[in-house]
Design a protein around this motif. Structure first.
Motif, PDB file in Angstrom:
ATOM      1  N   ALA A  97      -0.658  19.970  -8.296  1.00 29.18           N
ATOM      2  CA  ALA A  97      -1.570  18.894  -7.891  1.00 29.18           C
ATOM      3  C   ALA A  97      -2.601  18.599  -8.984  1.00 29.18           C
ATOM      4  CB  ALA A  97      -2.269  19.273  -6.590  1.00 29.18           C
ATOM      5  N   ASN A 101      -3.697  14.941 -10.408  1.00 33.06           N
ATOM      6  CA  ASN A 101      -5.084  14.480 -10.478  1.00 33.06           C
ATOM      7  C   ASN A 101      -5.403  13.881 -11.852  1.00 33.06           C
ATOM      8  OD1 ASN A 101      -7.765  14.425  -9.152  1.00 33.06           O
ATOM      9  ND2 ASN A 101      -8.321  15.725 -10.876  1.00 33.06           N
ATOM     10  N   SER A 117       4.997  20.209  -2.747  1.00 37.59           N
ATOM     11  CA  SER A 117       5.504  20.220  -1.377  1.00 37.59           C
ATOM     12  C   SER A 117       5.484  18.827  -0.764  1.00 37.59           C
ATOM     13  CB  SER A 117       4.663  21.176  -0.537  1.00 37.59           C
ATOM     14  OG  SER A 117       4.819  22.481  -1.046  1.00 37.59           O
ATOM     15  N   TYR A 119       7.610  16.864   1.875  1.00 34.64           N
ATOM     16  CA  TYR A 119       8.668  17.084   2.861  1.00 34.64           C
ATOM     17  C   TYR A 119       8.847  15.915   3.821  1.00 34.64           C
ATOM     18  CZ  TYR A 119       9.033  21.969   1.470  1.00 34.64           C
ATOM     19  OH  TYR A 119       9.259  23.109   0.759  1.00 34.64           O
ATOM     20  N   ASN A 120       8.002  14.901   3.716  1.00 32.93           N
ATOM     21  CA  ASN A 120       8.110  13.814   4.694  1.00 32.93           C
ATOM     22  C   ASN A 120       7.695  12.481   4.089  1.00 32.93           C
ATOM     23  OD1 ASN A 120       5.115  13.404   5.179  1.00 32.93           O
ATOM     24  ND2 ASN A 120       5.339  15.594   5.593  1.00 32.93           N
ATOM     25  N   HIS A 121       8.013  11.441   4.824  1.00 33.07           N
ATOM     26  CA  HIS A 121       7.815  10.067   4.364  1.00 33.07           C
ATOM     27  C   HIS A 121       6.347   9.720   4.123  1.00 33.07           C
ATOM     28  CE1 HIS A 121       8.132  10.613   8.653  1.00 33.07           C
ATOM     29  NE2 HIS A 121       7.525   9.463   8.919  1.00 33.07           N
ATOM     30  N   HIS A 122       5.451  10.256   4.943  1.00 32.92           N
ATOM     31  CA  HIS A 122       4.038   9.893   4.768  1.00 32.92           C
ATOM     32  C   HIS A 122       3.472  10.493   3.469  1.00 32.92           C
ATOM     33  CE1 HIS A 122       3.608   7.767   8.513  1.00 32.92           C
ATOM     34  NE2 HIS A 122       4.180   8.769   9.156  1.00 32.92           N
ATOM     35  N   SER A 123       3.853  11.735   3.177  1.00 26.70           N
ATOM     36  CA  SER A 123       3.413  12.336   1.913  1.00 26.70           C
ATOM     37  C   SER A 123       3.983  11.551   0.733  1.00 26.70           C
ATOM     38  CB  SER A 123       3.903  13.778   1.803  1.00 26.70           C
ATOM     39  OG  SER A 123       3.317  14.563   2.792  1.00 26.70           O
ATOM     40  N   ARG A 126       2.190   8.245   0.251  1.00 27.90           N
ATOM     41  CA  ARG A 126       0.856   8.416  -0.350  1.00 27.90           C
ATOM     42  C   ARG A 126       0.963   8.654  -1.855  1.00 27.90           C
ATOM     43  NH1 ARG A 126      -3.446   9.095   3.383  1.00 27.90           N
ATOM     44  NH2 ARG A 126      -2.639   9.191   5.508  1.00 27.90           N
ATOM     45  N   TRP A 145      18.104  16.252   5.591  1.00 30.39           N
ATOM     46  CA  TRP A 145      16.644  16.092   5.539  1.00 30.39           C
ATOM     47  C   TRP A 145      16.277  14.911   4.632  1.00 30.39           C
ATOM     48  CZ3 TRP A 145      13.121  20.656   6.740  1.00 30.39           C
ATOM     49  CH2 TRP A 145      11.770  20.293   6.673  1.00 30.39           C
TER      50      TRP A 145
ATOM     51  N   PHE B  68       4.547  21.928   6.632  1.00 28.97           N
ATOM     52  CA  PHE B  68       4.805  20.583   6.121  1.00 28.97           C
ATOM     53  C   PHE B  68       5.631  19.811   7.154  1.00 28.97           C
ATOM     54  CE2 PHE B  68       3.648  23.249   2.646  1.00 28.97           C
ATOM     55  CZ  PHE B  68       2.749  22.456   1.947  1.00 28.97           C
ATOM     56  N   ALA B  69       5.163  18.621   7.464  1.00 25.10           N
ATOM     57  CA  ALA B  69       5.787  17.846   8.535  1.00 25.10           C
ATOM     58  C   ALA B  69       7.218  17.456   8.183  1.00 25.10           C
ATOM     59  CB  ALA B  69       4.959  16.590   8.815  1.00 25.10           C
ATOM     60  N   TRP B  74       7.562  13.946  12.770  1.00 22.96           N
ATOM     61  CA  TRP B  74       6.198  13.775  12.263  1.00 22.96           C
ATOM     62  C   TRP B  74       5.190  13.774  13.410  1.00 22.96           C
ATOM     63  CZ3 TRP B  74       2.137  13.920   9.354  1.00 22.96           C
ATOM     64  CH2 TRP B  74       1.095  12.999   9.504  1.00 22.96           C
ATOM     65  N   ASP B  96      -0.362  19.800   3.994  1.00 26.39           N
ATOM     66  CA  ASP B  96       0.452  18.610   3.761  1.00 26.39           C
ATOM     67  C   ASP B  96      -0.482  17.405   3.579  1.00 26.39           C
ATOM     68  OD1 ASP B  96       2.173  16.430   3.937  1.00 26.39           O
ATOM     69  OD2 ASP B  96       3.359  17.313   5.567  1.00 26.39           O
ATOM     70  N   ILE B  97      -0.265  16.638   2.522  1.00 26.21           N
ATOM     71  CA  ILE B  97      -1.177  15.505   2.301  1.00 26.21           C
ATOM     72  C   ILE B  97      -1.032  14.453   3.404  1.00 26.21           C
ATOM     73  CG2 ILE B  97      -1.381  15.892  -0.194  1.00 26.21           C
ATOM     74  CD1 ILE B  97       0.406  13.521  -0.675  1.00 26.21           C
ATOM     75  N   ALA B  98       0.132  14.435   4.056  1.00 23.85           N
ATOM     76  CA  ALA B  98       0.283  13.518   5.190  1.00 23.85           C
ATOM     77  C   ALA B  98      -0.644  13.940   6.339  1.00 23.85           C
ATOM     78  CB  ALA B  98       1.734  13.517   5.667  1.00 23.85           C
ATOM     79  N   GLY B 101      -4.329  13.521   5.265  1.00 19.25           N
ATOM     80  CA  GLY B 101      -4.685  12.104   5.266  1.00 19.25           C
ATOM     81  C   GLY B 101      -4.892  11.597   6.684  1.00 19.25           C
ATOM     82  N   TYR B 102      -3.986  11.989   7.562  1.00 18.34           N
ATOM     83  CA  TYR B 102      -4.097  11.554   8.959  1.00 18.34           C
ATOM     84  C   TYR B 102      -5.398  12.070   9.582  1.00 18.34           C
ATOM     85  CZ  TYR B 102      -3.142  11.128  13.958  1.00 18.34           C
ATOM     86  OH  TYR B 102      -3.239  10.834  15.290  1.00 18.34           O
ATOM     87  N   GLU B 105      -8.458  10.260   8.153  1.00 24.70           N
ATOM     88  CA  GLU B 105      -8.620   8.870   8.572  1.00 24.70           C
ATOM     89  C   GLU B 105      -8.941   8.746  10.070  1.00 24.70           C
ATOM     90  OE1 GLU B 105      -4.900   7.499   6.990  1.00 24.70           O
ATOM     91  OE2 GLU B 105      -5.663   7.838   4.948  1.00 24.70           O
ATOM     92  N   PHE B 128      -7.965  17.080  -6.855  1.00 22.46           N
ATOM     93  CA  PHE B 128      -6.938  16.227  -6.250  1.00 22.46           C
ATOM     94  C   PHE B 128      -7.120  16.156  -4.729  1.00 22.46           C
ATOM     95  CE2 PHE B 128      -2.871  15.894  -3.997  1.00 22.46           C
ATOM     96  CZ  PHE B 128      -2.402  14.683  -4.474  1.00 22.46           C
ATOM     97  N   TYR B 129      -7.331  17.314  -4.127  1.00 22.25           N
ATOM     98  CA  TYR B 129      -7.394  17.358  -2.654  1.00 22.25           C
ATOM     99  C   TYR B 129      -8.729  16.844  -2.111  1.00 22.25           C
ATOM    100  CZ  TYR B 129      -2.900  19.670  -2.475  1.00 22.25           C
ATOM    101  OH  TYR B 129      -1.563  19.941  -2.585  1.00 22.25           O
ATOM    102  N   GLN B 131      -9.859  13.998  -2.376  1.00 19.68           N
ATOM    103  CA  GLN B 131      -9.705  12.636  -1.837  1.00 19.68           C
ATOM    104  C   GLN B 131      -9.519  12.659  -0.312  1.00 19.68           C
ATOM    105  OE1 GLN B 131      -5.769  10.712  -2.818  1.00 19.68           O
ATOM    106  NE2 GLN B 131      -5.520  12.601  -3.976  1.00 19.68           N
ATOM    107  N   PHE B 132      -9.174  13.834   0.236  1.00 22.49           N
ATOM    108  CA  PHE B 132      -9.009  13.939   1.689  1.00 22.49           C
ATOM    109  C   PHE B 132     -10.266  14.512   2.362  1.00 22.49           C
ATOM    110  CE2 PHE B 132      -4.816  14.332  -0.304  1.00 22.49           C
ATOM    111  CZ  PHE B 132      -4.246  13.157   0.183  1.00 22.49           C
TER     112      PHE B 132
END
Lengths: 291, 330
Positions: A97, A101, A117, A119-123, A126, A145, B68-69, B74, B96-98, B101-102, B105, B128-129, B131-132
């Protein structure tokens, strides 16, 4: 489908590295990753040496990306990382990370490596919004997956703005530690390692007490004991993935590229032998070898 | 300096609070947290009761939603964040950044801590992190005391370190050893070396442990047999039989307490949501005493013999180590 050579994960003498990349320049590979990703004490090639190789490979028609360290602990390692991020010419693969940055701060597009890491669409979305234009999924993700992830609407919308690159050949990096396992295997402390990993161009094999190859020790990195080999899955892979990555091995890397190219559409399948595995892609334990 | 204790059940939570924890961390009963084991963790309703209990005692509740989702599920992770907030959690721990972020927000008022699973080992990663809107970083167990110190001095965010418990020797959140051997990893299934894959067999006085059929160790009659966590197995390298990655041992940082205090480390985390209430009670009591002692008089702090004795009894293989905090370990 395009093919790439990932960064050399092992510690090879400078002459071996240069000889390897001269062979790569002549090979039909499309993309090449350069850089030390495992241990900052490995200094056979310095930043300028990698830049010279990058120029040579670019002139040979290859798309070059600089790959960066995975486990960054010391401020000196961040300073070195900054050099790569500010190279001014080549795209950078972020394996931590911290690198993302630095690249975001400069407004540069970047590749996100398999050790991040995602693992999903939202990550994923972003990261695309931050500037990611190429994604290497974690090695443990299966075809299923990956398909589920890439078919989510929030990703389908932006699928044109990034490439997907799959680690498909070579011993998989599975873990990173503060401890150097190669030094430990020689009964040395990390501070007195004397860069002994240079003696093991394919790492050191770890066997279970009933002689199964379980891991490969590569400095602070632990790799899969079996070599990942998705040569027979290329027709399915091509439906989801833009780039197939081969991780350089001590011997025969370019020959394997040719075997992969020959079987892109399934025309030249191979019988996998002892020492190969393909479990992760097939949604099984990673070490499993299935036909 | 906060004492943050684990709880896998309401009785463990009670034990932690009664013995002096400043805060307790828990997980929901699903794969959204990194200790997804049968019989462990909290339903949304139990979580509400837990929050009430903790708040009645003036302490804090942290909820780990730190795996991690998955793409198709999700909504589990989203629901977990919602449930934690509704229950009254003071802190959400995520990697998990997802998820980060959720949470940022939807619930900006609820504190977010960066889980150890995010593997933030340097100041650029911490940036980096940020931002959340994270207010604290849980540091991976791969850093040495020197590196913890360097980080504490270059970032103004609160830091939390692991003080005691099982020792992960790999950078957490980036370790796929378990899925390589079993198909399930902390990242994909919330568990490492899952019990469903463990097999024990005794032959001619030798006890053999296997994980998904791979021999992890063989124990002679006089040896203590430990759980076959794959990185703590006894394997061969060039015909030499030893623990190539790590011996079965626990992390114990009591000796480092004055240094951690001097660097302004905000919180000491005790590992072990999978442990019993009795374990949590004993561990919490020792660390409460130790932290009180170091705060009262950091200069003359000495580790009491009975603390070490208690902790050694509660450790894997009855052995403890300073782990990566001490350079010689590496």
């Amino acid at each position: 489908m395009k093919f790439s050579f990932g960064p050399v994960q092992y510690y090879w003498p400078k002459e071996k590295m240069i000889a390897f990349y001269e062979e790569v320049a002549e090979s039909p590979v499309d993309m090449v990753y350069l850089g030390e990703t495992v241990c900052s004490k490995r200094r056979e090639l310095k930043f300028q040496d990698f830049m010279s190789l990058a120029h040579m490979l670019r002139e040979a028609g290859k798309r070059v990306t600089l790959s960066t360290m995975t486990l960054l602990e010391a401020p000196s390692e961040l300073r070195e990382l900054r050099k790569y991020c500010e190279n001014g010419e080549f795209q950078v693969e972020a394996n931590d990370a911290g690198a993302i940055n630095m690249l975001v701060q400069q407004g540069l597009p970047f590749t996100v490596g398999a050790a991040m890491s995602v693992y999903n669409h939202h990550s994923l979305r972003r990261l695309v919004q931050m500037g990611m234009n190429r994604w290497v999924p974690p090695v443990e993700l299966s075809e299923q997956w990956l398909r589920e992830l890439l078919s989510q609407p929030v990703v389908e919308d932006i699928r044109d703005s990034f490439e997907v690159e799959l680690f498909a050949f070579g011993h998989m990096p599975l873990a990173w530690s503060a401890r150097c396992f190669t030094a430990r295997s020689e009964n040395r402390s990390k501070d007195q390692c004397e860069l002994c990993c240079i003696k093991y161009p394919s790492g050191r094999v770890v066997r279970s007490q009933d002689q199964k190859e379980v891991f490969v020790l590569n400095g602070i990195q632990t790799q899969s004991g079996e070599r990942y080999n998705l040569v027979n899955q290329l027709p399915q892979i091509s439906k989801l993935v833009d780039i197939v990555r081969l991780s350089p091995q001590a011997e025969g890397t370019v020959e394997w590229l040719q075997k992969f190219i020959a079987n892109q559409a399934g025309a030249a399948p191979l019988k996998l032998e002892h020492g190969d595995c393909n479990g992760y892609w097939l949604n099984l334990a990673g070490m499993v070898r299935s036909a | 300096m906060e004492l943050l204790c684990p709880a896998g059940s309401p009785p463990a939570l009670k034990a932690a609070i009664e013995n002096g924890a400043d805060a307790v961390y828990v997980g929901l009963k699903d794969r959204t947290n990194a200790r997804h084991f049968a019989g462990l963790n909290f339903t949304p309703e139990k979580l509400r009761e837990a929050a009430d209990y903790v708040h009645k005692h003036g302490r804090k509740l942290h909820v780990a939603i730190n795996t991690f989702a998955h793409p198709n599920t999700w909504d589990y992770w989203q629901n977990s964040v919602d449930s934690a907030v509704m229950a009254g959690a003071d802190v959400i721990i995520a990697a998990d950044i997802a998820v980060l972020g959720y949470a940022a927000e939807q619930y900006p008022q609820v504190e977010r801590h960066l889980s150890v699973q995010a593997s933030a080992t340097n100041s650029a990663a911490v940036n980096f992190y940020q931002q959340f809107g994270i207010s604290r970083v849980v540091l991976p167990r791969v850093l040495s005391m020197q590196q913890v110190r360097a980080l504490a001095r270059t970032t103004d965010i609160d830091l939390e370190v692991f003080a005691f418990g099982s020792l992960c020797i790999m950078a957490e959140g980036r370790c796929y050893l378990s899925s390589y051997m079993t198909g399930e990893s902390p990242n994909t299934a919330g568990a490492c070396s899952p019990p469903a894959y463990v097999r024990w067999e005794e032959k001619n006085g030798v006890l053999e442990s296997r994980l998904n059929d791979v021999v992890i160790d063989r124990f002679a009659g006089h040896e203590t047999a430990g759980y076959p966590t794959l990185c703590k197995g006894r394997f061969e390298v060039d015909n030499q039989l030893y623990h190539p990655l790590e011996e079965p041992t626990s992390l114990n940082t009591l000796d480092l307490l004055p240094q951690l205090h001097a660097e302004g480390i905000r919180s000491l985390k005790i590992e072990g949501r999978q442990r019993s209430p009795a374990y949590v009670a004993k561990i919490t009591k020792v660390w409460r005493e130790a932290i009180d002692r170091v705060i009262a008089d950091p200069v003359h702090f000495q580790v009491a013999h009975h603390w070490q004795h208690t902790l050694a009894q509660l450790s894997e293989g009855s052995q403890t180590t300073l782990g990566a905090y001490h350079r010689s370990w590496k």
